[in-house]
Scaffold this motif. Structure first.
Motif, PDB file in Angstrom:
ATOM      1  N   ASN A  36      30.772  35.481  38.414  1.00  0.00           N
ATOM      2  CA  ASN A  36      30.877  36.066  39.749  1.00  0.00           C
ATOM      3  C   ASN A  36      32.128  35.557  40.469  1.00  0.00           C
ATOM      4  OD1 ASN A  36      28.769  37.950  40.155  1.00  0.00           O
ATOM      5  ND2 ASN A  36      27.277  36.297  40.350  1.00  0.00           N
ATOM      6  N   SER A  37      32.480  34.288  40.242  1.00  0.00           N
ATOM      7  CA  SER A  37      33.696  33.738  40.830  1.00  0.00           C
ATOM      8  C   SER A  37      34.922  34.486  40.314  1.00  0.00           C
ATOM      9  CB  SER A  37      33.811  32.247  40.500  1.00  0.00           C
ATOM     10  OG  SER A  37      35.061  31.725  40.901  1.00  0.00           O
ATOM     11  N   PHE A  38      34.936  34.769  39.016  1.00  0.00           N
ATOM     12  CA  PHE A  38      36.042  35.512  38.417  1.00  0.00           C
ATOM     13  C   PHE A  38      36.127  36.920  39.000  1.00  0.00           C
ATOM     14  CE2 PHE A  38      37.513  38.017  34.537  1.00  0.00           C
ATOM     15  CZ  PHE A  38      38.856  37.693  34.690  1.00  0.00           C
ATOM     16  N   LEU A  39      34.997  37.608  39.066  1.00  0.00           N
ATOM     17  CA  LEU A  39      34.979  38.976  39.585  1.00  0.00           C
ATOM     18  C   LEU A  39      35.349  39.015  41.063  1.00  0.00           C
ATOM     19  CD1 LEU A  39      31.726  40.167  37.793  1.00  0.00           C
ATOM     20  CD2 LEU A  39      34.068  40.862  37.230  1.00  0.00           C
ATOM     21  N   THR A  40      34.911  38.009  41.810  1.00  0.00           N
ATOM     22  CA  THR A  40      35.267  37.938  43.228  1.00  0.00           C
ATOM     23  C   THR A  40      36.769  37.755  43.402  1.00  0.00           C
ATOM     24  OG1 THR A  40      33.114  37.046  43.864  1.00  0.00           O
ATOM     25  CG2 THR A  40      34.933  36.636  45.366  1.00  0.00           C
ATOM     26  N   ALA A  41      37.370  36.926  42.543  1.00  0.00           N
ATOM     27  CA  ALA A  41      38.823  36.734  42.609  1.00  0.00           C
ATOM     28  C   ALA A  41      39.550  38.055  42.393  1.00  0.00           C
ATOM     29  CB  ALA A  41      39.260  35.700  41.576  1.00  0.00           C
ATOM     30  N   LEU A  42      39.033  38.891  41.490  1.00  0.00           N
ATOM     31  CA  LEU A  42      39.665  40.176  41.224  1.00  0.00           C
ATOM     32  C   LEU A  42      39.507  41.130  42.401  1.00  0.00           C
ATOM     33  CD1 LEU A  42      38.705  40.851  37.496  1.00  0.00           C
ATOM     34  CD2 LEU A  42      40.537  39.444  38.445  1.00  0.00           C
ATOM     35  N   SER A  43      38.361  41.111  43.039  1.00  0.00           N
ATOM     36  CA  SER A  43      38.111  42.061  44.123  1.00  0.00           C
ATOM     37  C   SER A  43      38.747  41.629  45.437  1.00  0.00           C
ATOM     38  CB  SER A  43      36.606  42.246  44.328  1.00  0.00           C
ATOM     39  OG  SER A  43      36.004  41.038  44.742  1.00  0.00           O
ATOM     40  N   LYS A  46      50.268  34.201  46.525  1.00  0.00           N
ATOM     41  CA  LYS A  46      49.501  35.058  47.420  1.00  0.00           C
ATOM     42  C   LYS A  46      49.907  36.518  47.262  1.00  0.00           C
ATOM     43  CE  LYS A  46      50.156  32.993  51.387  1.00  0.00           C
ATOM     44  NZ  LYS A  46      50.013  32.691  52.831  1.00  0.00           N
ATOM     45  N   VAL A  47      51.192  36.760  47.081  1.00  0.00           N
ATOM     46  CA  VAL A  47      51.656  38.138  46.885  1.00  0.00           C
ATOM     47  C   VAL A  47      51.094  38.704  45.599  1.00  0.00           C
ATOM     48  CG1 VAL A  47      53.672  39.554  46.445  1.00  0.00           C
ATOM     49  CG2 VAL A  47      53.741  37.843  48.258  1.00  0.00           C
ATOM     50  N   MET A  48      51.152  37.897  44.522  1.00  0.00           N
ATOM     51  CA  MET A  48      50.645  38.384  43.236  1.00  0.00           C
ATOM     52  C   MET A  48      49.147  38.626  43.304  1.00  0.00           C
ATOM     53  SD  MET A  48      52.745  36.079  40.528  1.00  0.00           S
ATOM     54  CE  MET A  48      54.481  36.392  40.192  1.00  0.00           C
ATOM     55  N   ALA A  49      48.423  37.717  43.974  1.00  0.00           N
ATOM     56  CA  ALA A  49      46.975  37.870  44.043  1.00  0.00           C
ATOM     57  C   ALA A  49      46.597  39.147  44.771  1.00  0.00           C
ATOM     58  CB  ALA A  49      46.363  36.658  44.753  1.00  0.00           C
ATOM     59  N   SER A  50      47.409  39.519  45.770  1.00  0.00           N
ATOM     60  CA  SER A  50      47.068  40.715  46.540  1.00  0.00           C
ATOM     61  C   SER A  50      47.092  41.970  45.684  1.00  0.00           C
ATOM     62  CB  SER A  50      48.040  40.857  47.712  1.00  0.00           C
ATOM     63  OG  SER A  50      49.339  41.187  47.248  1.00  0.00           O
ATOM     64  N   GLN A  51      47.790  41.915  44.558  1.00  0.00           N
ATOM     65  CA  GLN A  51      47.855  43.085  43.688  1.00  0.00           C
ATOM     66  C   GLN A  51      46.527  43.349  42.980  1.00  0.00           C
ATOM     67  OE1 GLN A  51      51.088  42.376  41.033  1.00  0.00           O
ATOM     68  NE2 GLN A  51      52.586  42.114  42.663  1.00  0.00           N
ATOM     69  N   THR A  52      45.621  42.330  42.980  1.00  0.00           N
ATOM     70  CA  THR A  52      44.369  42.476  42.249  1.00  0.00           C
ATOM     71  C   THR A  52      43.242  43.043  43.111  1.00  0.00           C
ATOM     72  OG1 THR A  52      43.513  40.269  42.782  1.00  0.00           O
ATOM     73  CG2 THR A  52      45.008  40.445  40.906  1.00  0.00           C
ATOM     74  N   VAL A  93      48.717  38.703  37.228  1.00  0.00           N
ATOM     75  CA  VAL A  93      47.301  38.855  36.884  1.00  0.00           C
ATOM     76  C   VAL A  93      46.569  37.535  37.110  1.00  0.00           C
ATOM     77  CG1 VAL A  93      47.800  40.644  35.186  1.00  0.00           C
ATOM     78  CG2 VAL A  93      47.596  38.273  34.431  1.00  0.00           C
ATOM     79  N   THR A  94      45.263  37.628  37.253  1.00  0.00           N
ATOM     80  CA  THR A  94      44.418  36.449  37.439  1.00  0.00           C
ATOM     81  C   THR A  94      44.128  35.798  36.101  1.00  0.00           C
ATOM     82  OG1 THR A  94      43.394  37.327  39.442  1.00  0.00           O
ATOM     83  CG2 THR A  94      42.159  35.666  38.227  1.00  0.00           C
ATOM     84  N   GLY A 127      37.852  30.329  40.593  1.00  0.00           N
ATOM     85  CA  GLY A 127      37.194  29.028  40.734  1.00  0.00           C
ATOM     86  C   GLY A 127      37.872  27.905  39.993  1.00  0.00           C
ATOM     87  N   VAL A 128      38.428  28.184  38.827  1.00  0.00           N
ATOM     88  CA  VAL A 128      39.185  27.179  38.056  1.00  0.00           C
ATOM     89  C   VAL A 128      40.474  27.854  37.619  1.00  0.00           C
ATOM     90  CG1 VAL A 128      39.187  25.571  36.118  1.00  0.00           C
ATOM     91  CG2 VAL A 128      37.009  26.188  37.206  1.00  0.00           C
ATOM     92  N   THR A 129      41.597  27.414  38.147  1.00  0.00           N
ATOM     93  CA  THR A 129      42.866  28.061  37.845  1.00  0.00           C
ATOM     94  C   THR A 129      43.375  27.662  36.466  1.00  0.00           C
ATOM     95  OG1 THR A 129      44.226  26.276  38.766  1.00  0.00           O
ATOM     96  CG2 THR A 129      43.457  27.995  40.288  1.00  0.00           C
ATOM     97  N   GLY A 130      44.322  28.437  35.970  1.00  0.00           N
ATOM     98  CA  GLY A 130      44.942  28.107  34.695  1.00  0.00           C
ATOM     99  C   GLY A 130      45.615  26.759  34.735  1.00  0.00           C
ATOM    100  N   GLU A 131      46.266  26.427  35.840  1.00  0.00           N
ATOM    101  CA  GLU A 131      46.950  25.142  35.947  1.00  0.00           C
ATOM    102  C   GLU A 131      45.975  23.987  35.881  1.00  0.00           C
ATOM    103  OE1 GLU A 131      49.617  24.890  39.191  1.00  0.00           O
ATOM    104  OE2 GLU A 131      51.071  26.250  38.285  1.00  0.00           O
ATOM    105  N   GLU A 132      44.801  24.139  36.524  1.00  0.00           N
ATOM    106  CA  GLU A 132      43.788  23.085  36.448  1.00  0.00           C
ATOM    107  C   GLU A 132      43.305  22.901  35.010  1.00  0.00           C
ATOM    108  OE1 GLU A 132      41.287  22.992  40.442  1.00  0.00           O
ATOM    109  OE2 GLU A 132      41.497  25.020  39.678  1.00  0.00           O
TER     110      GLU A 132
END
Length: 341
Positions: free
Chosen positions: A290-297, A6-12, A131-132, A303-308
């Motif tokens: 759009n899912s990718f861009l939304t994650a950045l904003s 969550k902390v890392m995501a907030s940087q995006t 990074v995402t 929508g599909v994480t690297g781990e998945e």
């Protein structure tokens, strides 16, 4: 791990209204499609398309009102904040590493890498860089699939059968049908059941190709769902179907025509109720991007994480290896946030 993410995501998080400066690596079929859709999305600023074959990339770029460059370094030099990597699979790890180590967000076409080890390495690098990292399992964004998932929500799922067949692809590939096609459906089985695959029973054959061109794959999930994938490159037409049996209903989805039918209410006289469910027709790739861009904003998970992506690739590789068991993950939610090992 969840708190760290969550902390890392907030940087995006980006200011409202900012367009994401994004580039596309690779101008093959998927690269061209990504570039086309990005050129139409208001939240994206398509900076350039990178491909070593500039003669092929230049007319595509010109048609989309952008420029063509030779490599990923040129995209980085142009100030891209995010990249879509649609190059051949064996280049995914190298290209994504170049981007991630520069603090650039990445959407990688499936499969995430050539093998799970490379995929886990990318997940770790993205986490360290803050990074995402998203994987392009586009069938998640097919609205017929999404309608099927909604129809079986809170149902007791018993079995899933997926058919994905068609003619031999015109493009030459260094993978067979398991990595090229079945990995889509491995991901869908996990997503639809919200449970990980724990047993694998593969049957493979190479009828006309060097690698497997027929695959009949059977699975059991941790929640007890039985699943089957039938895929090949030997059928003269394309077919993409999902059949889901629950204790109370049977749902059929055609992923090409995007028709979803729900059957329920079996009666002693053999009759039952059938209805066609409403399905949206937005292009799946547009929803994915759009899912990718939304994650950045927004700083949320993509929508599909690297781990998945790594888990689905790992199961696909186990199918190729003929392994009878795959490692269990306690539940779908934990798969999203567990630390890659």
């Amino acid at each position: 791990m969840f708190e760290v993410e969550k902390v890392m995501a907030s940087q995006t998080v980006r200011p409202d209204g900012d367009r994401v400066r994004i580039g596309v690596v690779g101008c093959g079929v998927m690269g061209r499609n990504h570039a086309r859709v990005l050129s139409e999305i208001a939240a994206a600023d398509l900076v350039a398309i990178a491909d070593p074959d500039l003669a092929a990339a230049a007319p595509i770029a010109a048609q989309l009102g952008t420029q063509a460059v030779a490599d990923i370094e040129a995209l980085i030099a142009l100030g891209c904040e995010a990249l879509v990597i649609a190059a051949p699979t064996h280049l995914h790890h190298t290209l994504a590493t170049q981007a991630i180590e520069r603090g650039i967000h990445v959407l990688i076409e499936k499969p995430i890498a050539s093998n799970p080890e490379e995929g886990r390495d990318l997940v770790q690098k993205a986490a360290r860089a803050g990074v995402t990292l998203m994987v392009g399992h586009v069938e998640r964004f097919n609205q017929a699939v999404q309608t099927v998932k909604e129809a079986i929500r809170d149902e007791d799922i018993l079995s899933i059968a997926i058919t994905r067949v068609g003619p031999f692809p015109p493009r030459m590939s260094n993978v067979g049908v398991v990595i090229d096609l079945a990995v889509h459906d491995i991901d869908l089985i996990r997503w639809l059941t919200e449970s990980d695959i724990v047993e694998v029973q593969p049957q493979l054959s190479n009828a006309v190709a060097e690698r497997e061109d027929i695959a009949l794959l059977q699975f059991r999930t941790a929640s007890g769902v039985l699943a089957h994938i039938n895929t090949n490159w030997l059928t003269p037409f394309k077919a993409r179907h999902i059949h889901v049996a629950t204790r109370d209903k049977y749902v059929i989805g055609d992923l090409i025509t995007r028709q979803v039918t729900e059957c329920s209410g079996y009666r002693p006289d053999g009759s039952y109720s059938m209805r066609h469910l409403p399905v949206g027709h937005t292009e799946p790739l547009r929803l994915e991007l759009n899912s990718f861009l939304t994650a950045l904003s927004s700083g949320t998970s993509p929508g599909v994480t690297g781990e998945e992506g790594v888990i689905s690739l790992d199961i696909a590789m186990r199918c190729l290896a003929g392994s009878s068991t795959a490692p269990a993950v306690s539940d779908f939610a934990s798969a999203k946030v567990r630390q890659a090992r």
